[in-house]
Design a protein around this motif. Structure first.
Motif, PDB file in Angstrom:
ATOM      1  N   ASP A 161      -0.866   1.882   1.534  1.00 19.12           N
ATOM      2  CA  ASP A 161       0.425   2.401   1.964  1.00 19.12           C
ATOM      3  C   ASP A 161       0.261   3.291   3.203  1.00 19.12           C
ATOM      4  O   ASP A 161      -0.822   3.359   3.788  1.00 19.12           O
ATOM      5  N   TYR A 172      15.977   1.268  -9.342  1.00 17.88           N
ATOM      6  CA  TYR A 172      15.802  -0.132  -8.935  1.00 17.88           C
ATOM      7  C   TYR A 172      15.120  -0.970 -10.022  1.00 17.88           C
ATOM      8  O   TYR A 172      15.277  -2.186 -10.065  1.00 17.88           O
ATOM      9  N   GLY A 212       2.011   1.874 -10.279  1.00 16.81           N
ATOM     10  CA  GLY A 212       1.388   0.634  -9.833  1.00 16.81           C
ATOM     11  C   GLY A 212       0.436   0.782  -8.654  1.00 16.81           C
ATOM     12  O   GLY A 212      -0.635   0.169  -8.628  1.00 16.81           O
ATOM     13  N   LEU A 213       0.834   1.597  -7.682  1.00 12.99           N
ATOM     14  CA  LEU A 213       0.017   1.722  -6.477  1.00 12.99           C
ATOM     15  C   LEU A 213      -1.363   2.305  -6.790  1.00 12.99           C
ATOM     16  O   LEU A 213      -2.387   1.825  -6.302  1.00 12.99           O
TER      17      LEU A 213
HETATM   18  N1  GPU Z   1       4.405   1.270  -5.679  1.00 15.97           N
HETATM   19 BR1  GPU Z   1       5.669   2.683  -2.145  1.00 15.97          BR
HETATM   20  C1  GPU Z   1       4.072   2.415  -6.370  1.00 15.97           C
HETATM   21  O1  GPU Z   1       3.571   2.341  -7.493  1.00 15.97           O
HETATM   22  N2  GPU Z   1       4.267   3.631  -5.801  1.00 15.97           N
HETATM   23  C2  GPU Z   1       4.761   3.760  -4.549  1.00 15.97           C
HETATM   24  O2  GPU Z   1       4.950   4.872  -4.050  1.00 15.97           O
HETATM   25  C3  GPU Z   1       5.063   2.565  -3.853  1.00 15.97           C
HETATM   26  C4  GPU Z   1       4.897   1.348  -4.418  1.00 15.97           C
HETATM   27  C5  GPU Z   1       4.184  -0.020  -6.340  1.00 15.97           C
HETATM   28  C6  GPU Z   1       5.311  -1.022  -6.204  1.00 15.97           C
HETATM   29  O3  GPU Z   1       6.525  -0.414  -6.592  1.00 15.97           O
HETATM   30  C7  GPU Z   1       4.986  -2.205  -7.106  1.00 15.97           C
HETATM   31  O4  GPU Z   1       5.948  -3.199  -6.971  1.00 15.97           O
HETATM   32  C8  GPU Z   1       3.615  -2.761  -6.740  1.00 15.97           C
HETATM   33  O5  GPU Z   1       3.205  -3.715  -7.689  1.00 15.97           O
HETATM   34  C9  GPU Z   1       2.562  -1.664  -6.702  1.00 15.97           C
HETATM   35  O6  GPU Z   1       2.979  -0.596  -5.864  1.00 15.97           O
HETATM   36  C10 GPU Z   1       1.223  -2.147  -6.198  1.00 15.97           C
HETATM   37  O7  GPU Z   1       1.363  -2.851  -5.010  1.00 15.97           O
END
Ligand code: GPU
Length: 839
Positions: free
Chosen positions: A336, A572, A135-136
């Motif tokens: 992040d 989770y 997602g990130l």
């Molecule tokens: N997320 Br921290 C990731 O994909 N990788 C990560 O290392 C971290 C967060 C996600 C969240 O889990 C998800 O809920 C969110 O929609 C996404 O980032 C974008 O904000």
């Protein structure tokens, strides 16, 4: 140079650098030109892949023209820009997206078909750019699409990994990892900028001297250095000439340094150093929502932030402004905590190299940066051990200690004599060895901190950043609910639905203004429209059934209810709970009479997603899914009533097939653990209903589409702590249905039960951290509601239409506008089309 040229020469250049026309003939000529020259192939010697290469090169020519024009015009206008620093950009394929965004898909498809190729096959020959985990990284890609579409002056900065996220294959039910050779064939979607090469230092020591005014100066003398080489990835906006840039850095050995070793006769050392240098950008770390703490990862982070800041500052210096104007020209968003070192690097450059006072520099720094938090999970919080950090970045460590000291002095002034508070807020954690808390550093060095959905932004204020809210006040902590780009996730992934929407609304303005979808609401009662809507969903399910047949060798009926959970495998996210429910469903069917079976709603349960290679429990979940699938899919007592598949190697291009084909998808994290989720938005936008918990963006989706169009179950975020307490200290028994399922696994119904003991242990009474038992009964009930609702196909179609119609809020256009207005303070600036070359 150009000033010296005679007028005719300048005119000739201007004339010749105008863009080529985009008529069918010109485009076909350009494709064939690339076949015969760039690829050096002949027509009779072409496969789909070489056709793809030629079409890609032709598309790239047009992209580069736009890129050049945009960047040229922006350099002149010199507006405030935003720089989006992200270690991950999960772009997926580029060609289809570029053609659609530039408005050239139609003419290219026609051209390609006439040349004897099928456009879809050609598009599918492209490998994904998979420089992200989940997602990130995909969020970063969606934001780049929106920034370009809305004409914001924005650059992304990231790393050009030689290997993106690993390729997943399933062997004997287990995940195995293979390298992602995405650069094996030339990558046409990048422009190497071999002339842009920036030295990045590591290690060494700090020299301290007094200058002529008696001021102490610090000079970092690195022990070694590598070069950062720029690779630019053009990002075209939809329905605009604007084309933004993502600059990805690749590490290379520093020539001068190598030669020193070489001349000293130490050939082996020079080769070894060169290999070490190349290693920095060799591979993406495959962790999602966890911190591995590897030295190479810290090197990646410094290499990337230092190169990016050098580049940003060089661009700023060209404008001859004062340093105090820097925050009026530059906004930097930290995706992040991964790029948090940029805060320290900017402070270092301003103080040590530009000779600003500490306070002036720190004021510039904090007005420049803003920070997005994406998780509250403790195992994901980035911390770096002080000794390791000191060895790699001695001067940065001094600066961090100074930032911390000045910060804690202010806290002490505001809240005197609270040692507990200072301990909690400190950037340095007093452990053995000491640890640097990157999230604290990011908060202290930024002017705004945001979460990614309303609940999550609230939670971070109550938990990890509670003390910081007391200190700084509420205004610093804001919410920016995530969004997704409707260009890729509806227009590109679901072309038929996109066409129906455009036809129904009478125009395609919804693609830039997603709230226009609300116009579909009045078609809900139109039976003819519902029929078209449902027919498209069915075609998309047929397309997915074909993919399942190819990838999993399982035949599924497109008339069954398609139930999908695709995302990273994580405790989770509770894929485990999903497969446990599937077992429950299987057991229920097995216990039925033929008459009872006749009323069962047939389901196809689809899983997909990668587990971090070192995440043992997550990998066991994959194994369990595959074992259950093996048993269920060949059981004649079940037949088509239940099928289970695990689609291997889930990635962006697979998502583009899966998302439009879902009837229901699962977003079932324990409340308070999923910061937002974004696939939930993609599914609902495509008329898929969702089953989910009151977590992340599910809550806001519920608010938009209404409770009749979503299946919600499970405990609330503010009940989680009490539930954990109760199960730990009050012997709450395991849910009986769950108990039955566990017994079936333990009896060996699905492979050797010994395999699953560690997994089952996570459900031990008192230790079920993710509350699978507590939520199981309401999960079963929600699934029954899904079955019942699906029985009424007309009502289901109405729900489906209402879903799509009310998803306007979740466009990434809305999200980036909020960032631009409330955090970055940047304005759109449109690129003027300088015209085409006359044929
Ligand atoms: N997320 Br921290 C990731 O994909 N990788 C990560 O290392 C971290 C967060 C996600 C969240 O889990 C998800 O809920 C969110 O929609 C996404 O980032 C974008 O904000």
């Amino acid at each position: 140079e150009k000033a010296k040229w005679p007028k005719e020469t300048v005119q000739l250049w201007e004339q010749l650098s105008k863009k080529e026309a985009n008529d069918l003939h010109t485009i076909q000529k350009s494709i064939v030109h690339h076949v015969t020259t760039t690829l050096a192939r002949a027509a009779y010697n072409m496969d789909n892949f070489s056709a793809y290469q030629a079409v890609a090169l032709s598309t790239r020519d047009r992209l580069i023209s736009r890129w050049n024009e945009t960047q040229g015009q922006l350099s002149k206008a010199d507006p405030k820009r935003v720089y989006y620093l992200s270690l991950e950009f999960l772009l997926g394929r580029s060609m289809d997206n570029a053609l659609l965004n530039m408005g050239l898909k139609g003419v290219y498809s026609q051209g390609v078909e006439q040349l004897g190729f099928n456009m879809e096959d050609v598009i599918e020959s492209e490998v994904d750019a998979a420089l992200g985990n989940g997602g990130l990284g995909r969020l970063a890609a969606c934001y780049m699409d929106s920034l370009a579409t809305l004409d914001y002056p924005a650059w992304g900065y990231g790393l050009r990994y030689n290997y993106g996220i690993f390729q997943q294959r399933i062997v004997d039910g287990y995940q195995t990892e293979y390298p992602d050779y995405w650069l094996n064939f030339d990558n046409p979607w990048e422009l190497p900028r071999l002339d842009i090469s920036i030295p990045i230092g590591f290690g060494g020591h700090v020299q301290t001297t007094q200058d002529e005014y008696g001021v102490t100066r610090h000079n970092w003398i690195p022990a070694n250095s590598v070069q950062a080489i720029a690779y630019d990835v053009p990002i075209p906006g939809y329905g605009t000439e604007n084309c933004n840039n993502i600059r990805l850095w690749r590490s290379k050995p520093t020539r001068v340094f190598d030669l020193t070793s070489f001349n000293e006769g130490n050939y082996e050392k020079s080769v070894e150093d060169a290999t070490q240098a190349e290693k920095i950008t060799s591979v993406l770390y495959p962790n999602d929502n966890t911190m591995a703490g590897k030295e190479l990862r810290l090197k990646q982070q410094y290499f990337w932030t230092a190169a990016s800041l050098y580049d940003i500052m060089r661009r700023f210096k060209k404008s001859m402004r004062e340093w105090s104007d820097f925050p009026d020209q530059v906004a930097i968003q930290l995706n992040d905590t991964h790029p948090t070192l940029a805060i320290v690097e900017l402070q270092r450059l301003l103080v040590d190299e530009e000779m600003l006072s500490w306070d002036d520099a720190w004021d510039i720094v904090t007005r420049t940066f803003a920070f997005t938090n994406h998780t509250v999970l403790p195992e994901a919080m980035e911390k770096w051990s002080v000794p390791m950090f000191e060895y790699l970045l001695p001067r940065h460590l001094q600066i961090i200690f100074d930032i911390n000291l000045f910060f804690l002095q202010k806290v002490e002034k505001k809240f005197p004599n609270d040692r507990g508070l200072l301990n909690r807020m400190s950037i340095i954690e007093e452990a053995q060895p000491q640890q640097i808390r990157m999230a604290h550093l990011a908060v202290v060095g930024s002017h705004k901190v945001n979460g990614v959905a309303a609940l999550h932004s609230d939670l971070i204020k109550k938990t990890i950043f509670h003390d910081f809210v007391d200190y700084y006040g509420e205004e610093k902590f804001v919410n920016k609910t995530n969004g997704i780009t409707p260009r890729r996730w509806l227009h590109q992934a679901n072309p038929q639905l996109s066409a129906l929407i455009t036809e129904t609304l009478g125009n395609d303005r919804w693609l830039k203004e997603l709230s226009q979808l609300r116009g579909l609401d009045k078609k809900v009662e139109n039976a003819e429209f519902r029929k078209k809507w449902t027919a498209i969903k069915r075609l998309n399910k047929v397309r997915l059934a074909e993919l399942i047949k190819t990838r999993c060798d399982v035949e599924v009926s497109p008339d069954a209810l398609f139930d999908i959970q695709v995302k990273r495998i994580h405790e989770y996210k509770r894929q485990f709970m999903n497969i446990l429910y599937v077992i429950h469903r299987y057991r229920t069917i097995k216990s039925m009479t033929a008459a009872q079976k006749a009323s069962v709603q047939p389901r196809v349960v689809v899983f997909g997603g990668k587990a971090a290679p070192g995440y043992y429990i997550a990998k066991l979940v994959i194994k369990l899914i595959n074992s259950v699938a093996a048993v269920v899919n060949q059981d004649p007592a079940v037949g088509d009533l239940l099928k289970v598949v695990f689609v291997p190697d889930y990635n962006v291009s697979v998502a583009e097939i899966i998302v439009p084909a879902s009837d229901i998808s699962q977003h079932i994290s324990t409340a308070g653990t999923e910061a937002s989720g974004t696939s939930n938005m993609k599914f609902v936008l495509n008329g898929g209903l969702i089953i989910g918990t009151m977590d992340g963006a599910n809550i806001e989706i519920l608010e938009e589409i209404g409770e009749d169009n979503i299946f919600i179950f499970g405990c609330l975020a503010d009940e989680v702590e009490d539930l954990r307490h109760a199960q730990r200290y009050r012997n709450v028994p395991m849910d009986p249905a769950l108990q039955g399922v566990i017994s079936a696994i333990e009896r060996g119904t699905f492979d050797d039960p010994k395999i699953y003991q560690p997994l089952i242990s996570t459900l031990t009474v008192g230790k079920d951290f993710y509350l699978i038992s507590a939520d199981f009964a309401s999960y079963i009930a929600a699934n029954q509601q899904v079955d019942a609702a699906y029985k009424d196909q007309e009502e289901w179609a109405k729900k489906s239409i209402r879903c799509t119609a009310n998803m306007g809020k979740f466009s990434s256009d809305r999200a980036v506008k909020e960032y631009a207005d409330q955090i970055w303070n940047i304005k759109p600036i449109s690129v003027v089309d300088e015209g085409y070359l006359q044929a």
